[in-house]
Design a protein around this motif. Structure first.
Motif, PDB file in Angstrom:
ATOM      1  N   LEU A 134      -5.878 -12.090  -4.177  1.00 24.97           N
ATOM      2  CA  LEU A 134      -4.648 -11.365  -4.176  1.00 24.97           C
ATOM      3  C   LEU A 134      -3.547 -12.177  -4.355  1.00 24.97           C
ATOM      4  O   LEU A 134      -2.588 -11.644  -5.347  1.00 24.97           O
ATOM      5  CB  LEU A 134      -4.434 -10.060  -2.871  1.00 24.97           C
ATOM      6  CG  LEU A 134      -5.248  -9.351  -2.532  1.00 24.97           C
ATOM      7  CD1 LEU A 134      -5.020  -8.365  -1.709  1.00 24.97           C
ATOM      8  CD2 LEU A 134      -5.844  -8.397  -3.811  1.00 24.97           C
ATOM      9  N   LEU A 135      -3.229 -13.284  -3.781  1.00 21.91           N
ATOM     10  CA  LEU A 135      -2.085 -14.128  -4.065  1.00 21.91           C
ATOM     11  C   LEU A 135      -2.271 -14.577  -5.662  1.00 21.91           C
ATOM     12  O   LEU A 135      -1.496 -14.872  -6.488  1.00 21.91           O
ATOM     13  CB  LEU A 135      -2.214 -15.320  -3.371  1.00 21.91           C
ATOM     14  CG  LEU A 135      -1.693 -14.915  -1.886  1.00 21.91           C
ATOM     15  CD1 LEU A 135      -1.905 -16.114  -0.652  1.00 21.91           C
ATOM     16  CD2 LEU A 135      -0.325 -14.288  -1.487  1.00 21.91           C
ATOM     17  N   LEU A 136      -3.646 -14.957  -5.921  1.00 24.47           N
ATOM     18  CA  LEU A 136      -4.056 -15.689  -7.227  1.00 24.47           C
ATOM     19  C   LEU A 136      -3.664 -14.561  -8.375  1.00 24.47           C
ATOM     20  O   LEU A 136      -2.768 -15.005  -9.447  1.00 24.47           O
ATOM     21  CB  LEU A 136      -5.435 -15.824  -7.325  1.00 24.47           C
ATOM     22  CG  LEU A 136      -5.991 -16.544  -8.494  1.00 24.47           C
ATOM     23  CD1 LEU A 136      -5.610 -17.815  -8.557  1.00 24.47           C
ATOM     24  CD2 LEU A 136      -7.437 -16.554  -8.491  1.00 24.47           C
ATOM     25  N   SER A 137      -3.879 -13.187  -8.008  1.00 29.57           N
ATOM     26  CA  SER A 137      -3.465 -12.471  -9.024  1.00 29.57           C
ATOM     27  C   SER A 137      -2.111 -11.928  -9.079  1.00 29.57           C
ATOM     28  O   SER A 137      -1.590 -11.908 -10.397  1.00 29.57           O
ATOM     29  CB  SER A 137      -4.247 -11.019  -8.984  1.00 29.57           C
ATOM     30  OG  SER A 137      -3.901  -9.935  -9.638  1.00 29.57           O
ATOM     31  N   LEU A 138      -1.303 -12.018  -8.028  1.00 31.32           N
ATOM     32  CA  LEU A 138       0.088 -11.757  -7.873  1.00 31.32           C
ATOM     33  C   LEU A 138       0.813 -13.008  -8.617  1.00 31.32           C
ATOM     34  O   LEU A 138       1.776 -12.495  -9.378  1.00 31.32           O
ATOM     35  CB  LEU A 138       0.424 -11.827  -6.337  1.00 31.32           C
ATOM     36  CG  LEU A 138       2.046 -11.780  -6.124  1.00 31.32           C
ATOM     37  CD1 LEU A 138       2.416 -10.160  -6.600  1.00 31.32           C
ATOM     38  CD2 LEU A 138       2.464 -11.796  -4.802  1.00 31.32           C
ATOM     39  N   PHE A 139       0.494 -14.178  -8.535  1.00 33.22           N
ATOM     40  CA  PHE A 139       1.428 -15.293  -9.045  1.00 33.22           C
ATOM     41  C   PHE A 139       0.883 -15.475 -10.492  1.00 33.22           C
ATOM     42  O   PHE A 139       1.602 -16.125 -11.075  1.00 33.22           O
ATOM     43  CB  PHE A 139       1.113 -16.398  -8.149  1.00 33.22           C
ATOM     44  CG  PHE A 139       1.984 -16.330  -6.884  1.00 33.22           C
ATOM     45  CD1 PHE A 139       3.413 -16.151  -6.760  1.00 33.22           C
ATOM     46  CD2 PHE A 139       1.327 -16.534  -5.614  1.00 33.22           C
ATOM     47  CE1 PHE A 139       4.185 -16.029  -5.669  1.00 33.22           C
ATOM     48  CE2 PHE A 139       2.195 -16.580  -4.235  1.00 33.22           C
ATOM     49  CZ  PHE A 139       3.548 -16.343  -4.363  1.00 33.22           C
ATOM     50  N   SER A 140       0.037 -15.067 -10.971  1.00 29.92           N
ATOM     51  CA  SER A 140      -0.719 -15.253 -12.135  1.00 29.92           C
ATOM     52  C   SER A 140      -0.243 -14.080 -13.255  1.00 29.92           C
ATOM     53  O   SER A 140      -0.155 -14.382 -14.315  1.00 29.92           O
ATOM     54  CB  SER A 140      -2.124 -15.609 -12.379  1.00 29.92           C
ATOM     55  OG  SER A 140      -2.844 -14.360 -12.022  1.00 29.92           O
ATOM     56  N   THR A 141       0.029 -12.954 -12.592  1.00 29.15           N
ATOM     57  CA  THR A 141       0.488 -11.705 -13.437  1.00 29.15           C
ATOM     58  C   THR A 141       1.692 -11.164 -13.472  1.00 29.15           C
ATOM     59  O   THR A 141       2.474 -10.804 -14.241  1.00 29.15           O
ATOM     60  CB  THR A 141      -0.469 -10.780 -13.425  1.00 29.15           C
ATOM     61  OG1 THR A 141      -0.770 -10.444 -12.081  1.00 29.15           O
ATOM     62  CG2 THR A 141      -1.837 -11.105 -14.012  1.00 29.15           C
TER      63      THR A 141
END
Length: 409
Positions: free
Chosen positions: A68-75
């Motif tokens: 979820l952090l990966l998706s949040l900070f990449s998008t």
């Protein structure tokens, strides 16, 4: 200074620290005391780069952050220091709301508001990991938001926040039971008048089902979609149970398993993991009359025995002390606990520099400082347990003494 101006000044100073470049920021980001393999900012950046170039970040055994952090900070959001500063501010606000719910006071009705926020924002155990951009800041804020929503009786948001908190850090599963109990009881202090748990256990069980639905269906499904499969489970949650990365930290696990023979490793991993769980039932039973205090004590347990410990973990426990002023007169050794933390906070960076930077020491030096930190955390939890039990006896004694003085007059 006017107390009404102190809180905005604190918030402004924290935002300034996020905007102004700090010369030692690179050293902070690689400091083993401020971030772990599960919360490291450099590893987060590496995972984001791999994710943006269509490479599975969980394939290499290095990236261990939530998808979820990966998706949040990449998008949605760039991983900028101001995000961590805002997260600190939200955490201080949540702690303040918990204080108001416990004391049954409204906005601006207590001069203690600024002190509560200052204890969180100025705590070096919390400030330094945040400046190092450790994702433990998000974990602490999510936990405080969970307790805030549960204290205010917001059931569904609290359970959703609890699901997100346990997703970010699997070890916070220790707090599921007290949060469910808090949802069906009151956050107001009952330490001075202990009584059997008055909440509806059947309702708490229904809430547990809702929490599992949020955790497995909503958060779990979103993580699978963001992570592109199930590989993240082994690298994030599994890392808390199997300890694949033995990077040094202020905790008690890493050195023990560095010296462990491989054929004993599974058994002791089970022992260390179960050891965390055994505290839940006794503390919940003993302090069933004050479930917010149960959560506080279990946060302290995590601040000692968490697998990948950073200073942010005991820091949250120390900041939450401000919520319970009624126990202060009953603490037995507050000076000793304070001196132990001071001693550990001096030894940890010193021995880390001697071992890692200067090469003049060895792992025993740093682990000795970690043991001092563990003793400091244990002293704080034991003292808090004693004070939480002693307050009821003390109030009874004071009441009887007052009656005796009236009779004599």
């Amino acid at each position: 200074m006017d107390s009404s101006l102190f809180l905005p000044l604190l918030v402004s100073c924290r935002l300034v620290l996020a905007i102004v470049p700090i010369p030692l920021i690179n050293e902070f980001q690689h400091d083993h005391q401020l971030s772990s393999p599960l919360t490291s900012y450099p590893r987060l950046k590496e995972g984001l780069w791999l994710y943006q170039h269509d490479v599975d970040p969980y394939a290499g055994g290095v990236f261990r952050h939530s998808p979820l952090l990966l998706s949040l900070f990449s998008t949605v959001l760039p991983p900028l220091p101001v995000i961590w500063a805002l997260c600190d501010i939200v955490g201080a606000w949540a702690l303040l709301r918990i204080w108001r719910a416990r004391q049954r006071v409204g906005k601006g009705s207590s001069g203690r508001d600024s002190l509560v926020a200052a204890v969180y924002l100025l705590n070096p155990y919390l400030l330094l990991p945040s400046l190092a951009l450790s994702t433990s800041t998000f974990e602490n804020t999510a936990l405080l938001l969970t307790l805030m929503l549960a204290s205010e009786g917001n059931r569904s948001p609290a359970l959703l926040a609890l699901a997100f908190t346990t997703h970010l850090s699997l070890s916070t599963f220790l707090l599921v039971v007290p949060v469910l109990m808090l949802l069906v009881s009151s956050p107001v202090s009952q330490l001075a008048s202990p009584r059997p748990f008055a909440g509806n256990l059947m309702t708490a069980c229904k809430y547990a089902g809702e929490f599992i639905a949020y955790w497995l269906v909503l958060i779990g499904a979103a993580s699978i979609m963001a992570g592109g499969g199930w590989g993240w489970v082994r690298e994030t949650w599994g890392a808390s149970l199997t300890l694949p990365d033995l990077a040094p930290n202020p905790g008690l696990w890493w050195y023990f398993f560095t010296e462990m023979f491989d054929h004993f490793r599974p058994f002791f991993l089970m022992v260390f993991s179960v050891h965390l769980v055994i505290y839940i039932l006794p503390i919940c039973i003993k302090f069933q009359h004050d479930t917010l205090y149960v959560s506080f004590l279990l946060v302290g347990i995590l601040g000692i025995f968490k697998a990948y410990l950073t200073l942010a973990d005991p820091g949250l426990f120390l900041s939450m002390f401000v919520l319970f002023p009624e126990v202060y007169p009953y603490l037995r050794h507050p000076i000793v606990t304070t001196l132990l933390h001071t001693h550990a906070s001096l030894l940890l960076p010193l021995f880390h520099a001697l071992w890692v930077t200067e090469g003049r020491g060895n792992a025993n030096f740093y682990y000795a400082a970690s043991l001092v930190m563990g003793v400091a955390g244990g002293a704080g939890v034991v003292d808090a347990c004693f004070a939480g039990m002693r307050i009821a006896i003390g109030d009874v004694v004071e009441g009887e003494r007052g009656k005796w003085e009236v009779v004599q007059e």
